[in-house]
Design an enzyme around this catalytic site. Structure first.
Site, short mmCIF file in Angstrom:
data_model
loop_
_atom_site.label_atom_id
_atom_site.label_comp_id
_atom_site.label_asym_id
_atom_site.label_seq_id
_atom_site.Cartn_x
_atom_site.Cartn_y
_atom_site.Cartn_z
N GLN A 210 0.62 -1.00 -0.49
CA GLN A 210 -0.40 -0.35 -0.28
C GLN A 210 1.02 1.05 -0.01
OE1 GLN A 210 -3.42 -0.54 3.29
NE2 GLN A 210 -1.82 -2.09 3.85
N HIS B 218 -1.66 2.03 -4.11
CA HIS B 218 -2.02 3.13 -4.02
C HIS B 218 -1.25 3.68 -5.04
CE1 HIS B 218 -3.69 2.07 0.07
NE2 HIS B 218 -4.81 2.03 -1.01
N THR C 61 0.73 -2.66 8.72
CA THR C 61 -0.50 -2.58 7.85
C THR C 61 -1.84 -2.07 8.87
OG1 THR C 61 -1.98 -1.92 6.50
CG2 THR C 61 -1.22 -4.28 6.41
C1 BJW Z 1 4.66 -1.45 12.60
C2 BJW Z 1 5.62 -0.41 12.98
C3 BJW Z 1 6.73 -1.16 12.54
C4 BJW Z 1 4.33 1.13 13.20
N1 BJW Z 1 7.22 -2.63 11.92
N2 BJW Z 1 4.99 -2.70 12.24
C5 BJW Z 1 -15.26 -0.44 2.03
C6 BJW Z 1 -15.58 -0.20 3.76
C7 BJW Z 1 -15.75 0.88 4.08
C8 BJW Z 1 -15.19 2.13 3.52
C9 BJW Z 1 -14.88 1.63 2.47
C10 BJW Z 1 -15.03 0.46 1.76
N3 BJW Z 1 -14.24 0.49 0.25
C11 BJW Z 1 -14.03 2.00 0.41
C12 BJW Z 1 -13.48 2.67 1.25
C13 BJW Z 1 -13.33 3.95 1.26
C14 BJW Z 1 -12.44 3.84 1.70
C15 BJW Z 1 -11.83 2.65 2.99
O1 BJW Z 1 -11.24 1.96 3.44
N4 BJW Z 1 -12.06 4.14 4.09
C16 BJW Z 1 -11.75 3.14 5.22
C17 BJW Z 1 -10.32 4.48 5.58
C18 BJW Z 1 -13.03 2.92 6.53
N5 BJW Z 1 -11.08 3.31 0.40
C19 BJW Z 1 -10.90 4.03 -0.34
O2 BJW Z 1 -11.48 5.37 -1.01
C20 BJW Z 1 -10.18 3.45 -2.18
N6 BJW Z 1 -10.87 3.45 -3.04
C21 BJW Z 1 -11.97 2.46 -3.28
O3 BJW Z 1 -12.01 1.67 -2.50
O4 BJW Z 1 -12.78 2.77 -4.45
C22 BJW Z 1 -13.92 2.54 -4.54
C23 BJW Z 1 -14.91 3.17 -2.87
C24 BJW Z 1 -14.83 4.40 -3.69
C25 BJW Z 1 -15.77 4.67 -2.77
C26 BJW Z 1 -16.37 4.24 -2.20
C27 BJW Z 1 -17.14 2.92 -2.47
C28 BJW Z 1 -15.86 2.39 -2.65
C29 BJW Z 1 -8.86 3.79 -1.79
C30 BJW Z 1 -7.97 3.92 -0.27
C31 BJW Z 1 -6.59 4.72 -1.15
C32 BJW Z 1 -6.15 5.24 0.59
N7 BJW Z 1 -4.88 6.54 -0.17
C33 BJW Z 1 -3.85 6.99 1.36
C34 BJW Z 1 -3.36 7.51 0.41
C35 BJW Z 1 -2.14 7.48 -0.62
C36 BJW Z 1 -1.52 8.59 -0.61
C37 BJW Z 1 -0.71 8.88 0.25
O5 BJW Z 1 0.42 8.48 0.70
O6 BJW Z 1 -1.13 10.04 0.17
O7 BJW Z 1 -3.00 5.27 1.48
S1 BJW Z 1 -4.56 6.56 3.13
C38 BJW Z 1 -3.17 5.37 3.81
O8 BJW Z 1 -3.46 4.35 4.67
C39 BJW Z 1 -2.34 5.41 2.17
C40 BJW Z 1 -2.05 4.27 3.17
O9 BJW Z 1 -1.35 3.17 2.07
C41 BJW Z 1 -3.34 3.23 4.35
C42 BJW Z 1 -3.23 2.40 4.57
O10 BJW Z 1 -2.74 2.77 5.29
P1 BJW Z 1 -1.50 1.42 6.24
O11 BJW Z 1 -0.58 1.01 5.07
O12 BJW Z 1 -1.83 0.39 6.78
O13 BJW Z 1 -0.11 2.85 7.43
P2 BJW Z 1 -1.41 3.01 9.07
O14 BJW Z 1 -0.69 4.38 9.61
O15 BJW Z 1 -3.36 2.89 8.60
O16 BJW Z 1 -0.85 1.51 9.86
C43 BJW Z 1 0.70 1.47 9.80
C44 BJW Z 1 0.73 -0.08 10.85
O17 BJW Z 1 2.20 -0.05 11.36
C45 BJW Z 1 0.00 0.25 12.22
O18 BJW Z 1 -0.67 -0.77 13.06
C46 BJW Z 1 1.02 0.03 13.63
O19 BJW Z 1 1.17 -0.53 14.59
C47 BJW Z 1 2.00 -0.45 12.37
N8 BJW Z 1 3.99 -0.12 12.60
N9 BJW Z 1 5.82 1.03 13.36
C48 BJW Z 1 5.70 -2.86 11.94
N10 BJW Z 1 8.17 -0.01 12.54
#
Ligand code: BJW
Ligand code: ZN
Length: 248
Positions: free
Chosen positions: A97, A115, A185
């Site tokens: 991601q 992403h 994640t």
């Molecule tokens: C460690 C550590 C160490 C720390 N070692 N671990 C179904 C249900 C509900 C909502 C939706 C759904 N389908 C779609 C949605 C809407 C939305 C969504 O999911 N929202 C939720 C938040 C509720 N999704 C979308 O809009 C997606 N599009 C889509 O589905 O299109 C169709 C659609 C649209 C609209 C409605 C329905 C369908 C697109 C998602 C795009 C995400 N974009 C981002 C920004 C990217 C650009 C940028 O960088 O600026 O992507 S948001 C951000 O979150 C980024 C990441 O890739 C993504 C995930 O984050 P990640 O990687 O999990 O990071 P963190 O910070 O959350 O977690 C870090 C983890 O690491 C933690 O657990 C720590 O404990 C751990 N950690 N140190 C190991 N050393």
């Protein structure tokens, strides 16, 4: 850990789903949690197409700042560990991601970016895209050399579709996988967070590497509660030891 090594060594098709935590030890901020970006900034003001339409300069400045951090960061032992597992032909694919290129810079070849990438700058109107060597200086707002429309970061914002070809390859990989490592994640952003469920539903194994519990922890078969860099170093070390013991 010994069980995890056995599962990895016996996997027919091992893949990994990675998130921001994997790059945390490289100094790149995660999104959620105490020091996460979404704790300081509002995603609806910076990471949606509506935010960009409202205030492209603000959004571009924020992305240029993040590009600077990412382009100057270096891969950490987690990135190198995944690359080594691929080199050993144990890991087949990384589905990430992350919008950084640290997996590739560590030597991983088969990486799917769900992403998008901060290395990509794309036109808001035509098919023009370019590779970002360095962050653009804002202002002025970057314009397309082909059609003069506004350029934007090549990442996927909330409410936008993921690149269909990449998502469909990721889904194929999940159907092929009997083991998936889910590392760094929070597993709350869809559809990425649901990908490991495909493996689980097909009788496969989920190994989670994360110091904290996540939305997927309840179905993980193994949880390694360590930073990804520490965990991957241990895993690769143990695997290499096991492989060298196997060779006559
Ligand atoms: C460690 C550590 C160490 C720390 N070692 N671990 C179904 C249900 C509900 C909502 C939706 C759904 N389908 C779609 C949605 C809407 C939305 C969504 O999911 N929202 C939720 C938040 C509720 N999704 C979308 O809009 C997606 N599009 C889509 O589905 O299109 C169709 C659609 C649209 C609209 C409605 C329905 C369908 C697109 C998602 C795009 C995400 N974009 C981002 C920004 C990217 C650009 C940028 O960088 O600026 O992507 S948001 C951000 O979150 C980024 C990441 O890739 C993504 C995930 O984050 P990640 O990687 O999990 O990071 P963190 O910070 O959350 O977690 C870090 C983890 O690491 C933690 O657990 C720590 O404990 C751990 N950690 N140190 C190991 N050393
Ligand atoms: Zn254009």
């Amino acid at each position: 850990m010994r069980d995890v090594i056995g599962v990895i060594l016996n996997a027919k098709h091992l893949t990994a789903l990675t998130g921001a935590g994997v790059s945390a030890e490289s100094g790149i901020p995660t999104f959620r949690g105490k020091d996460g970006l979404w704790n300081k900034y509002k995603p609806e003001e910076l990471a949606t197409p509506q935010a960009f339409a409202r205030n492209p300069e603000l959004v571009w400045k924020w992305y240029a700042w993040r590009m600077d951090i990412v382009f100057n960061a270096k891969p950490n032992p987690a990135h190198y560990g995944f690359a080594e597992l691929e080199r050993l032909r144990i890991l087949k694919c990384i589905i990430t991601q992350n919008v950084d290129d640290l997996h590739e810079r560590a030597g991983s070849k088969n990486v799917l970016h769900l992403h998008g990438s901060l290395r990509k700058i794309v036109c808001t109107k035509c098919d023009y895209s370019e590779y970002a060597e360095k962050p653009p200086k804002i202002p002025p707002l970057p314009k397309c050399p082909k059609c003069n429309s506004l350029l934007r970061p090549g990442v996927v914002w909330f409410g936008e579709m993921l690149p269909q070809d990449v998502l469909s390859k990721a889904i194929d990989e999940m159907y092929k996988s009997d083991v998936v490592i889910v590392a760094g994640t929070s597993a709350v952003v869809q559809p990425a967070a649901s990908l490991p469920l495909i493996v689980k539903r097909n009788g496969g194994v989920i190994i989670e590497i994360n110091p904290s519990e996540t939305a997927l922890s309840y179905i993980a078969d193994y949880r390694i509660e360590k930073p990804a860099g520490v965990a991957m170093k241990e895993i690769v070390g143990e695997i290499k030891r096991a492989l060298s013991l196997e060779t006559p």
